[in-house]
Scaffold this motif. Structure first.
Motif, PDB file in Angstrom:
ATOM      1  N   ARG A  65      38.974  21.563   0.801  1.00 18.75           N
ATOM      2  CA  ARG A  65      39.481  22.850   0.341  1.00 18.75           C
ATOM      3  C   ARG A  65      39.995  22.757  -1.092  1.00 18.75           C
ATOM      4  O   ARG A  65      40.708  21.804  -1.446  1.00 18.75           O
ATOM      5  CB  ARG A  65      40.603  23.328   1.266  1.00 18.75           C
ATOM      6  CG  ARG A  65      40.160  23.347   2.732  1.00 18.75           C
ATOM      7  CD  ARG A  65      41.155  24.024   3.621  1.00 18.75           C
ATOM      8  NE  ARG A  65      42.492  23.460   3.541  1.00 18.75           N
ATOM      9  CZ  ARG A  65      43.531  23.955   4.183  1.00 18.75           C
ATOM     10  NH1 ARG A  65      43.389  25.034   4.941  1.00 18.75           N
ATOM     11  NH2 ARG A  65      44.715  23.384   4.085  1.00 18.75           N
ATOM     12  N   ASN A  66      39.626  23.742  -1.883  1.00 12.99           N
ATOM     13  CA  ASN A  66      40.107  23.828  -3.272  1.00 12.99           C
ATOM     14  C   ASN A  66      39.691  22.605  -4.096  1.00 12.99           C
ATOM     15  O   ASN A  66      40.439  22.123  -4.927  1.00 12.99           O
ATOM     16  CB  ASN A  66      41.636  24.025  -3.294  1.00 12.99           C
ATOM     17  CG  ASN A  66      42.053  25.172  -2.387  1.00 12.99           C
ATOM     18  OD1 ASN A  66      41.636  26.298  -2.597  1.00 12.99           O
ATOM     19  ND2 ASN A  66      42.817  24.880  -1.335  1.00 12.99           N
TER      20      ASN A  66
ATOM     21  N   GLY B 144      37.956  25.994   1.308  1.00 10.29           N
ATOM     22  CA  GLY B 144      39.089  26.836   0.928  1.00 10.29           C
ATOM     23  C   GLY B 144      38.719  28.311   1.019  1.00 10.29           C
ATOM     24  O   GLY B 144      37.536  28.661   1.039  1.00 10.29           O
TER      25      GLY B 144
ATOM     26  N   ARG C 228      48.990  24.705   3.930  1.00  8.07           N
ATOM     27  CA  ARG C 228      48.306  25.625   3.012  1.00  8.07           C
ATOM     28  C   ARG C 228      47.212  26.384   3.778  1.00  8.07           C
ATOM     29  O   ARG C 228      46.497  25.794   4.566  1.00  8.07           O
ATOM     30  CB  ARG C 228      47.673  24.803   1.890  1.00  8.07           C
ATOM     31  CG  ARG C 228      47.063  25.635   0.792  1.00  8.07           C
ATOM     32  CD  ARG C 228      46.560  24.744  -0.319  1.00  8.07           C
ATOM     33  NE  ARG C 228      46.284  25.511  -1.508  1.00  8.07           N
ATOM     34  CZ  ARG C 228      45.917  24.964  -2.667  1.00  8.07           C
ATOM     35  NH1 ARG C 228      45.806  23.659  -2.788  1.00  8.07           N
ATOM     36  NH2 ARG C 228      45.675  25.725  -3.716  1.00  8.07           N
ATOM     37  N   GLU C 229      47.093  27.665   3.525  1.00  8.11           N
ATOM     38  CA  GLU C 229      46.097  28.526   4.179  1.00  8.11           C
ATOM     39  C   GLU C 229      46.257  28.501   5.701  1.00  8.11           C
ATOM     40  O   GLU C 229      45.435  27.977   6.448  1.00  8.11           O
ATOM     41  CB  GLU C 229      44.678  28.145   3.747  1.00  8.11           C
ATOM     42  CG  GLU C 229      44.469  28.348   2.254  1.00  8.11           C
ATOM     43  CD  GLU C 229      43.073  28.010   1.746  1.00  8.11           C
ATOM     44  OE1 GLU C 229      42.109  28.152   2.508  1.00  8.11           O
ATOM     45  OE2 GLU C 229      42.964  27.629   0.575  1.00  8.11           O
TER      46      GLU C 229
ATOM     47  N   THR D 111      48.775  21.095  -4.260  1.00  5.07           N
ATOM     48  CA  THR D 111      48.615  21.137  -2.808  1.00  5.07           C
ATOM     49  C   THR D 111      49.977  21.289  -2.146  1.00  5.07           C
ATOM     50  O   THR D 111      51.005  21.075  -2.797  1.00  5.07           O
ATOM     51  CB  THR D 111      47.905  19.864  -2.277  1.00  5.07           C
ATOM     52  OG1 THR D 111      47.612  20.040  -0.885  1.00  5.07           O
ATOM     53  CG2 THR D 111      48.731  18.601  -2.460  1.00  5.07           C
TER      54      THR D 111
ATOM     55  N   SER E 134      38.677  30.678  -1.032  1.00  2.00           N
ATOM     56  CA  SER E 134      37.899  31.269  -2.136  1.00  2.00           C
ATOM     57  C   SER E 134      36.551  30.571  -2.325  1.00  2.00           C
ATOM     58  O   SER E 134      35.842  30.839  -3.284  1.00  2.00           O
ATOM     59  CB  SER E 134      38.710  31.185  -3.425  1.00  2.00           C
ATOM     60  OG  SER E 134      38.922  29.816  -3.743  1.00  2.00           O
ATOM     61  N   GLU E 135      36.226  29.671  -1.403  1.00  2.00           N
ATOM     62  CA  GLU E 135      34.983  28.904  -1.561  1.00  2.00           C
ATOM     63  C   GLU E 135      33.980  29.283  -0.466  1.00  2.00           C
ATOM     64  O   GLU E 135      34.368  29.548   0.670  1.00  2.00           O
ATOM     65  CB  GLU E 135      35.280  27.400  -1.472  1.00  2.00           C
ATOM     66  CG  GLU E 135      36.184  26.930  -2.601  1.00  2.00           C
ATOM     67  CD  GLU E 135      36.887  25.615  -2.290  1.00  2.00           C
ATOM     68  OE1 GLU E 135      37.083  24.839  -3.230  1.00  2.00           O
ATOM     69  OE2 GLU E 135      37.263  25.369  -1.130  1.00  2.00           O
TER      70      GLU E 135
ATOM     71  N   ILE F  57      35.698  24.208  -6.143  1.00  2.00           N
ATOM     72  CA  ILE F  57      35.867  25.274  -7.153  1.00  2.00           C
ATOM     73  C   ILE F  57      35.833  24.685  -8.564  1.00  2.00           C
ATOM     74  O   ILE F  57      35.568  25.396  -9.517  1.00  2.00           O
ATOM     75  CB  ILE F  57      37.194  26.067  -7.044  1.00  2.00           C
ATOM     76  CG1 ILE F  57      38.346  25.203  -6.553  1.00  2.00           C
ATOM     77  CG2 ILE F  57      37.041  27.331  -6.242  1.00  2.00           C
ATOM     78  CD1 ILE F  57      39.698  25.884  -6.730  1.00  2.00           C
TER      79      ILE F  57
END
Ligand SMILES: C[S@@+](CC[C@H](N)C(=O)[O-])C[C@H]1O[C@@H](n2cnc3c(N)ncnc32)[C@H](O)[C@@H]1O
Length: 288
Positions: free
Chosen positions: A226-227, A257, A88-89, A84, A259-260, A230
């Motif tokens: 987030r993250n 996140g 982030r993002e 982390t 990618s989720e 996954i």
């Protein structure tokens, strides 16, 4: 003794199956066949510390020993991925600051309270970033009660989060100005977060698969997870997401996140397009 520590203990197919199922049942973390070597490597030191010559003995310890809970926590510290960093993002954080917070400030202007949950917060960079953004928004003066909570299944990361002293790698997406404003350099070259931000966040130990403990979390306006999912399989993802749904106020936001997504998990949330990102919203007029 030297010889003993150099020997690598092999994780057999059967032991892998047992341990992976044990970890999955407890934490929802899914280790497929491809992660056998990873699990074997990560747990070597635990076996060595107990002087076990097989993973089966370690598995039995986790099941039956009187200290199994302490060992379970140690194992979780090792098998979780805790990567982390601050900010982030950034696109999603911009949407949080520029679109979601103003909406919430207006929506909650009567009760003057806001509750934000960072679920799977790791070492704290995520909830502290949210605290900085809330503070910089200027939307919440002292008459507001702003609660930001960070939870994680790993006790080790929570210890770091509460200490709020970070190393350079936490700042790969942070500009120098923000570092100067909110952190003091420590003698050993680390960065200590200012108390004004640190005190805005409270941390707690929570396994997202533990529905009884999840019941203790109060209703939130915004949940950021987030993250984390996954690493779960479909069933564990659905369990976590259903809990988030129950914990959100109608109109509250769920931020995952990049990618989720909730595809193939649930349709109970509304997908909302903000300027640059998409977020999930619990529809108005719905309950628990
Ligand atoms: C990769 S980190 C993500 C940290 C942060 N949310 C971010 O995006 O930067 C994933 C975190 O989820 C936590 N985690 C994994 N399984 C969990 C579970 N069942 N309950 C709560 N936390 C969990 C891990 O311990 C880890 O700290």
């Amino acid at each position: 003794m030297l010889f003993e520590s150099a020997v690598r203990i092999e994780l057999t197919d059967e032991e892998f199956r047992l341990l992976a199922a044990f970890i999955y049942d407890h934490a929802g973390l899914y280790f497929d066949g491809g992660s056998r070597f990873l699990l074997e490597s990560r747990l070597q030191n635990r076996l060595k510390e107990h002087h076990f010559d097989s993973f089966l003995k370690y598995y039995h310890y986790l099941l039956y020993h009187q200290d199994r809970l302490a060992e379970l926590n140690r194992m979780i510290d090792i098998v979780t991925t805790n990567e982390t960093y601050f900010y982030r993002e950034r696109n999603q954080l911009d949407a949080f600051a520029e679109e979601i917070l103003p909406e919430m400030a207006q929506r909650n202007s009567g009760k003057k309270s806001l509750r934000i949950w960072s679920a799977g917060c790791s070492t704290g960079e995520e909830p502290y970033t949210l605290a900085i953004l809330c503070s910089e928004s200027g939307l919440f003066d002292d008459s507001w009660q702003v609660d930001i909570i960070g939870t994680d299944i790993s006790q080790r990361v929570l210890k770091t989060a509460r200490k709020a002293v970070f190393s350079q790698s936490s700042f790969r997406a942070t500009d120098g100005e923000a570092i100067d404003r909110y952190f003091d350099r420590t003698e050993d070259g680390k960065y200590s977060l200012d108390d004004s931000i640190r005190n805005m966040v409270h941390f707690g130990h929570l396994n997202l698969m533990d529905e009884k403990m999840m019941g203790l979390i109060r209703e939130c306006d915004i949940i950021m997870c987030r993250n984390v999912i996954i690493y779960f399989d479909q069933n564990a993802k659905a369990r976590a997401i259903n809990s988030f749904y129950r914990k959100l106020v109608p109109g509250g936001y769920l931020l995952l996140g990049h990618s989720e997504s909730l595809m193939n998990i649930t349709t109970v949330f509304k997908l909302k397009h903000l300027t640059r990102v998409m977020v999930y919203q619990k529809p108005e007029g719905t309950q628990g």
